[in-house]
Enzyme design. Structure first.
Site, mmCIF file in Angstrom:
data_model
loop_
_atom_site.group_PDB
_atom_site.id
_atom_site.type_symbol
_atom_site.label_atom_id
_atom_site.label_comp_id
_atom_site.label_asym_id
_atom_site.label_seq_id
_atom_site.Cartn_x
_atom_site.Cartn_y
_atom_site.Cartn_z
ATOM 1 N N GLY A 228 15.907 -1.825 -3.246
ATOM 2 C CA GLY A 228 14.737 -1.346 -2.413
ATOM 3 C C GLY A 228 13.542 -1.086 -2.997
ATOM 4 N N ASN B 105 4.087 1.427 -0.713
ATOM 5 C CA ASN B 105 4.713 1.697 -1.991
ATOM 6 C C ASN B 105 4.120 2.444 -3.174
ATOM 7 O OD1 ASN B 105 6.596 0.269 -0.666
ATOM 8 N ND2 ASN B 105 6.668 -1.745 -1.787
ATOM 9 N N ASP C 294 17.339 -5.010 -8.841
ATOM 10 C CA ASP C 294 16.445 -5.435 -7.872
ATOM 11 C C ASP C 294 15.166 -5.305 -8.343
ATOM 12 O OD1 ASP C 294 15.189 -5.739 -5.461
ATOM 13 O OD2 ASP C 294 16.167 -4.372 -4.498
ATOM 14 N N ASP D 60 4.531 -2.720 -7.682
ATOM 15 C CA ASP D 60 3.960 -1.679 -6.952
ATOM 16 C C ASP D 60 4.144 -0.228 -7.716
ATOM 17 O OD1 ASP D 60 3.022 -3.336 -4.903
ATOM 18 O OD2 ASP D 60 4.868 -2.994 -3.847
ATOM 19 N N THR E 226 0.923 -7.869 -15.742
ATOM 20 C CA THR E 226 2.031 -7.740 -15.835
ATOM 21 C C THR E 226 3.213 -8.867 -16.186
ATOM 22 O OG1 THR E 226 2.656 -7.585 -13.541
ATOM 23 C CG2 THR E 226 1.890 -5.421 -14.414
ATOM 24 N N GLY F 22 6.761 -8.732 -16.189
ATOM 25 C CA GLY F 22 8.366 -8.611 -15.782
ATOM 26 C C GLY F 22 8.726 -7.936 -17.034
ATOM 27 N N GLU G 144 -2.795 -6.964 1.228
ATOM 28 C CA GLU G 144 -1.912 -7.247 2.395
ATOM 29 C C GLU G 144 -2.810 -6.598 3.345
ATOM 30 O OE1 GLU G 144 2.571 -7.543 1.056
ATOM 31 O OE2 GLU G 144 1.907 -5.409 1.661
ATOM 32 N N GLY H 139 0.853 -1.235 -0.018
ATOM 33 C CA GLY H 139 -0.076 -0.024 -0.045
ATOM 34 C C GLY H 139 0.935 0.990 -0.016
#
Length: 302
Positions: free
Chosen positions: A282, A41, A241, A247, A215, A217, A135, A39
């Site tokens: 991150g 993010n 990463d 998100d 999506t 990737g 979540e 949320g």
């Protein structure tokens, strides 16, 4: 206004040369913390895309809370509807391999205290775009979908993490965003048939009258809306990463839709933003600013 109703976490991130197998211990090369939670993010991504954003969620009264909210605060996200609870702030324990892939274990903590009664804090109104994920308790997601429909707000439901019991909620959202694995998992409970994924996406759009976005990737994004079927490429990048890329996509998509972009234009911008988010470690620290996304699209490297 983008109203994000969802999770707020602190991510605890360990980088390893390769991800471990079951029962295996591997040496880590670094440890960092960063604000996260799907949320939060998505709220920050929408804010960095240029939208006005309100966050509805919960954190603990512990030392992790201020760190978890730091970047949202810096991004001028309205945090007046974020509750402080006696539960621990949510955490995500993330292993990132040398190839950029990741493994994540999430402890919900205070996110479980985001309850249906909290939806009133969202102050939803006609024209708002409401961003939701899985979540927080699904009853809260369901209440938010109903409240948004009552006032004429647009809903974007990200199906992550995949939860079989959430299948019945998908058709209540105007836009559903799933990655390829999640969508495939939901096909059976939703009774979607077809020779391949695009056919099953078209079946979803026909059956529900809603828009499905999947999506892929590095392969980009597919979307089915009515009789329209869209394929949008990702930027050509070497990922560092992939945490938070989905998100970032969701936040930028919501911001694009709220600003009046066509679905295709919003998808192109969101796909580019998701790609750029893979270039830094991150979740929230890697979310690009709108100017970076425009520059990447202008460079034509997709």
């Amino acid at each position: 206004m983008i109203v994000t109703i969802g999770s707020i976490n602190l991510d605890l991130i360990v980088t390893v040369e390769r991800l471990p197998g079951p029962g295996e211990t591997v040496p880590g090369s670094s440890f960092t913390t960063a604000p996260g939670g799907k949320g939060a993010n998505q709220a920050l991504a929408a804010a960095r895309a240029g939208a006005e954003v309100r966050m509805v969620g919960a954190v603990g009264k512990d030392g992790f809370a201020s760190d978890a909210l730091a970047l949202l605060e810096a991004g001028n996200v309205d945090l007046s509807a974020v509750a402080r609870t006696h539960s621990s702030t949510g955490t995500a324990h993330i292993l990132v391999g040398g190839d950029g892939e990741n493994m994540i274990a999430v402890v919900a903590g205070a996110n479980d205290a985001v309850l249906p009664g909290d939806i009133v804090k969202a102050q939803l109104k006609k024209g708002d775009v409401v961003l939701l994920q899985h979540e927080i308790p699904l009853k809260t997601v369901e209440t938010a979908l109903e409240a948004a429909r009552e006032v004429g707000a647009i809903t974007v439901l990200n199906t992550a993490p995949a939860r079989g019991e959430a299948a019945g909620l998908l058709a209540r959202a105007d836009y559903v965003v799933a990655n390829e694995t999640e969508f495939d998992l939901y096909c059976q409970p939703l009774g979607l048939t077809g020779a391949d994924r695009p056919e099953r996406m078209r079946a979803y759009a026909r059956k529900t009258g809603r828009t499905i976005v999947v999506t892929l990737g590095g392969e980009g994004v597919l979307a089915a809306a009515g009789e329209e079927f869209l394929k949008v490429p990702a930027l050509k990048i070497v990922p560092v990463d992939t945490v938070g890329a989905g998100d970032t996509f969701c936040g930028y998509l919501a911001a694009g839709l709220e600003s009046g972009l066509t679905l295709e234009a919003a998808l192109i911008r969101a796909a580019a933003a998701g790609s750029l988010a893979c270039l830094k470690p991150g979740a929230q620290p890697a979310i690009p600013l709108a100017a970076e996304v425009e520059a990447a699209l202008g460079a034509g490297n997709h």
